[in-house]
Structures are given as structure tokens and as C-alpha cells.
Design a protein around this motif. Structure first.
Motif, PDB file in Angstrom:
ATOM      1  N   UNK A 300     -10.149  -3.786   8.867  1.00  0.00           N
ATOM      2  CA  UNK A 300     -10.634  -4.933   8.094  1.00  0.00           C
ATOM      3  C   UNK A 300      -9.715  -5.267   6.927  1.00  0.00           C
ATOM      4  N   UNK A 301      -9.078  -4.268   6.364  1.00  0.00           N
ATOM      5  CA  UNK A 301      -8.231  -4.482   5.190  1.00  0.00           C
ATOM      6  C   UNK A 301      -6.762  -4.684   5.548  1.00  0.00           C
ATOM      7  N   UNK A 302      -6.416  -4.545   6.828  1.00  0.00           N
ATOM      8  CA  UNK A 302      -5.029  -4.743   7.249  1.00  0.00           C
ATOM      9  C   UNK A 302      -4.063  -3.799   6.561  1.00  0.00           C
ATOM     10  N   UNK A 303      -4.433  -2.519   6.445  1.00  0.00           N
ATOM     11  CA  UNK A 303      -3.631  -1.572   5.674  1.00  0.00           C
ATOM     12  C   UNK A 303      -2.851  -0.587   6.553  1.00  0.00           C
ATOM     13  N   UNK A 304      -2.593  -0.950   7.784  1.00  0.00           N
ATOM     14  CA  UNK A 304      -1.811  -0.077   8.648  1.00  0.00           C
ATOM     15  C   UNK A 304      -0.419   0.194   8.122  1.00  0.00           C
ATOM     16  N   UNK A 305       0.221  -0.811   7.529  1.00  0.00           N
ATOM     17  CA  UNK A 305       1.559  -0.612   6.967  1.00  0.00           C
ATOM     18  C   UNK A 305       1.487   0.011   5.583  1.00  0.00           C
ATOM     19  N   UNK A 306       0.636  -0.529   4.721  1.00  0.00           N
ATOM     20  CA  UNK A 306       0.603  -0.062   3.329  1.00  0.00           C
ATOM     21  C   UNK A 306       0.146   1.387   3.219  1.00  0.00           C
ATOM     22  N   UNK A 307      -0.765   1.822   4.090  1.00  0.00           N
ATOM     23  CA  UNK A 307      -1.198   3.219   4.036  1.00  0.00           C
ATOM     24  C   UNK A 307      -0.072   4.149   4.452  1.00  0.00           C
ATOM     25  N   UNK A 308       0.747   3.724   5.415  1.00  0.00           N
ATOM     26  CA  UNK A 308       1.856   4.551   5.860  1.00  0.00           C
ATOM     27  C   UNK A 308       2.943   4.714   4.822  1.00  0.00           C
ATOM     28  N   UNK A 309       3.030   3.780   3.876  1.00  0.00           N
ATOM     29  CA  UNK A 309       4.116   3.847   2.891  1.00  0.00           C
ATOM     30  C   UNK A 309       3.989   5.027   1.948  1.00  0.00           C
TER      31      UNK A 309
END
Length: 386
Positions: A300-309
Motif C-alpha cells: 500500500x505504501x509502495x516502499x519496496x525500493x525505499x525499504x531496501x535502501x
């Protein structure tokens, strides 16, 4: 969802109400999944088997109820506040006991604040859950930067910066003295909080402990230490591809995770199977609803990239600080790495609680909430009046 207040030190109530069109979009995407062929070997050796992926997605599309999770999060108490230029989301519940000990609990990847929904009640109101009033906590569970409903950073937010923000958060909430707890990335953040030297930090508790044995340690390793090293070696050879990708190319990975709900779900579902005490069947440790609740906080938050950083920022310096404050450690048997006490005492010389449990895995509060609560209570019991 409310807009963040960036003008002051305001703490703003956060009421979650995902627009129905976002849930409709999710169901539409799930219905149009472009599936690969099945794996060429049996079991999970190549990742999530096709039949297991299809079964989880079918339930997600037709049986899962996000509004249940949404209501539960709202019922705990959600808030946002801006610290160091970033709007941060957190759960916060005060105990009915006036002398409760404040605690900040930090999740990791692929976790989220939903890991702690089963433990917040017993921690804050032990009497209502068969415990003693003197074991009560005021509980704060922040979402890591770039995770869940915390803002996605546009610049580096490594672990020490997160730890500083958490200390500022606790003080902003009026907690002049507090303890901290964490596993996975939460372990690294909690270690940094403990190493900060801030007098507000009374102690820490970890359910994952990463320490590096010396050459001398390896030369005279005990049988238990050898078993831990063998487990770590298997992880390095066959289980850490996700971390290498997120530590080196999180942006490339993020395109698939943010665009495809099935891609995001399987990236996480595999880890529930690999890291929980489930006997090879993730549903033995966590229900499909529980796993999907966590997955939804990424989708829902579209955090697949940002969480990986966070791996890009801090993976190579994970939990390397020396901690002098009182430290508790609970070793669950299916944890990725199980440190020995003599290795740990170099980095954490003030260990006040060490316990090796008989069941549970990496997602301790999620998998074994009763054991987790008792471990946290026991670890901090001597710090309440000191």
C-alpha cells in the motif's frame, strides 16, 4: 491520510483509511498476474513454489480483509511527527499504570509495526493479561524511515541517524528515561541507541544479536558455537541473495516490487518460511492474514525500493557499536545467527539477561508473543527503580 505537520514538534494523530479504489486496484492487479512456469525441483529450493504462490494470492484476492488490520492499527493509536526533516509514523499506547517503563520497539525487514500488535496489549496492561502491574510499559513502535507509513527519505538515513531520531522521539513524547528493544534492523538501531551515551537510555533488549568472533574464538569454538557458525555459513551460501541485492541495487529491485503485488508478496513470503520456526510450512508459525497484513504495509505504501535502501546505507556496519548500558538477549532457536555469550560480552559487556528459548524464530513477537512479552518483562525488571 492526514498531511504531516512540518512546522513544529507537533505529534499528530494518524487515522488510517486506505481509499477503496486502492484496494480495487490491488484486486485487479492480482487477477491479472502473469505467472511463471513452475519450478524445476521439488519444494522451496528455487524459492516460493508456484502452487503455494497461487494459493496465497487467491486468498489475498478473495478472502483477505484489509479493513480488519486497518481497524486494529487505528485501535492501538497511530501518530506522526517530523524529526530531522522526516515525517515518521509510530504506534503509541500508554499504560494505565502510572509507573510504567517507557520502551521503544523497532522492527526490521521484511517486518513492520504489525509484528507487535499481539504484544502491545500485554506489555502496556499486564494486569488485564494475567500479569503484574509492576511489569507495565508505555510502548512506542516506530516505522523505520522508508517503511510503512513513515516518509521515504530523499537522502541517506543510516542506522545511527535512525537511533538519534528514536531518542528524540521518546523525549518528545515526554519520556526522560526509557529502554529500547529490537530484532533484525531493530537490533542494529537498538544497539546504536544503547551505544549513544544518551543518559535517557536505561538499557536495551535484543532478540537478534550480530557479533563477529575473533580468530581465537574460531580456533577453540565449542560444539554449540560450531553449530552456529555452520548455520551462518549456510545462510551466506544459500540464503542472503536478498540482502546482496538490496545492499547493492535496491532501486533496480524496487521497480518490480512497487509495480507487482505478487512480486512484493513473494519477496516477503519466502522469508517468513525461511526464518520462522515453522517446520518448513510458514502457515505453521503465522496465519495467512498475519503475513498479508505485513505485506500490505509494503504494498500500500509502495516502499519496496525505499525499504531496501537501508541495506545500501548500513548493511556493512550492522550492529558494530560497543554498548555499555545494561543489555538483555533472548535467543530464539530458529534465528538466522545465534551468538554465544562469550562472543557477545566483548561488544555488550553489561549483559543482565541471557536466555536461550526452545521455540520461535526471527519474527519473535509475531511468532511467539507470550514468550516475547515474558522475555522483555524479565530483561528490564531490574532497571525499573535504578
Amino acid at each position: 491520510m492526514p498531511s504531516p505537520d512540518r512546522s513544529s514538534d507537533a505529534v499528530t494523530p494518524f487515522h488510517l483509511n486506505v481509499p477503496e479504489e486502492e484496494l480495487d486496484d490491488l484486486r485487479d492487479r492480482l487477477s491479472r498476474t502473469r505467472w511463471p512456469e513452475r519450478e524445476t525441483v521439488s519444494g522451496w529450493k528455487q524459492g516460493v513454489p508456484l502452487d503455494r504462490a497461487r494459493a496465497l494470492v487467491a486468498y489475498w484476492e478473495d478472502g483477505y480483509d484489509w479493513r480488519r488490520c486497518e481497524a486494529a492499527l487505528n485501535g492501538i493509536g497511530q501518530f506522526t511527527t517530523t524529526i530531522d526533516g522526516l515525517n515518521l509514523h509510530f504506534l503509541h499506547r500508554r499504560s494505565p499504570e502510572p509507573d510504567a517503563l517507557p520502551i521503544v520497539i523497532t522492527h526490521g525487514w521484511p517486518g513492520s509495526v504489525v509484528e507487535f500488535m499481539k504484544v502491545i496489549g500485554p506489555l502496556t496492561d499486564p494486569v488485564a493479561h494475567g500479569g503484574k502491574a509492576e511489569d507495565a510499559f508505555h510502548v512506542v513502535c516506530p516505522s523505520l524511515p522508508g517503511y510503512g507509513f513513515s516518509q521515504r527519505p530523499k537522502e541517506g538515513w543510516p542506522v545511527p541517524r535512525i537511533a538519534s531520531a528514536w531518542i528524540a522521539l521518546m523525549k518528545r513524547l515526554g519520556y526522560a528515561r526509557f529502554v529500547a528493544q529490537g530484532g533484525d534492523w531493530g537490533s542494529a538501531v537498538t544497539t546504536a541507541i544503547g551505544a549513544s551515551g544518551d543518559p535517557a537510555v536505561a538499557g536495551i533488549h535484543l532478540n537478534m544479536l550480530v557479533v563477529r568472533p575473533t580468530a581465537e574464538d574460531l580456533a577453540d569454538a565449542t560444539d554449540q558455537e560450531k553449530a552456529s557458525l555452520e548455520s551462518l555459513q549456510r545462510y551466506m551460501q544459500d540464503g542472503n541473495g536478498y540482502s546482496q541485492q538490496q545492499a547493492t541495487r535496491p532501486q533496480t529491485l524496487g521497480y518490480g516490487l512497487v509495480d507487482s503485488p505478487v512480486g512484493q508478496a513473494m519477496w516477503i513470503y519466502e522469508k517468513f518460511r525461511e526464518w520462522s520456526d515453522c517446520g518448513g510450512e510458514p502457515e505453521n508459525a503465522l496465519s495467512r492474514d498475519e503475513m498479508l497484513d505485513d505485506i500490505m504495509l509494503y504494498w500500500l505504501t509502495g516502499t519496496g525500493a525505499s525499504s531496501g535502501r537501508l541495506y545500501w546505507e548500513s548493511f556493512r556496519a550492522f550492529g558494530s557499536d560497543k554498548v555499555m548500558v545494561p543489555t538483555g538477549y533472548s535467543m530464539f532457536p530458529k534465528e538466522i545467527f545465534r551468538a554465544s555469550r562469550r562472543w557477545a560480552e566483548r561488544q555488550y559487556p553489561n549483559i543482565i539477561h541471557w536466555n536461550e528459548l526452545e521455540r520461535g524464530g526471527h519474527f519473535a513477537a509475531f511468532e511467539q508473543p507470550e514468550l516475547f512479552v515474558e522475555e522483555v518483562r524479565t530483561a528490564f525488571r531490574t532497571l525499573r527503580t535504578s
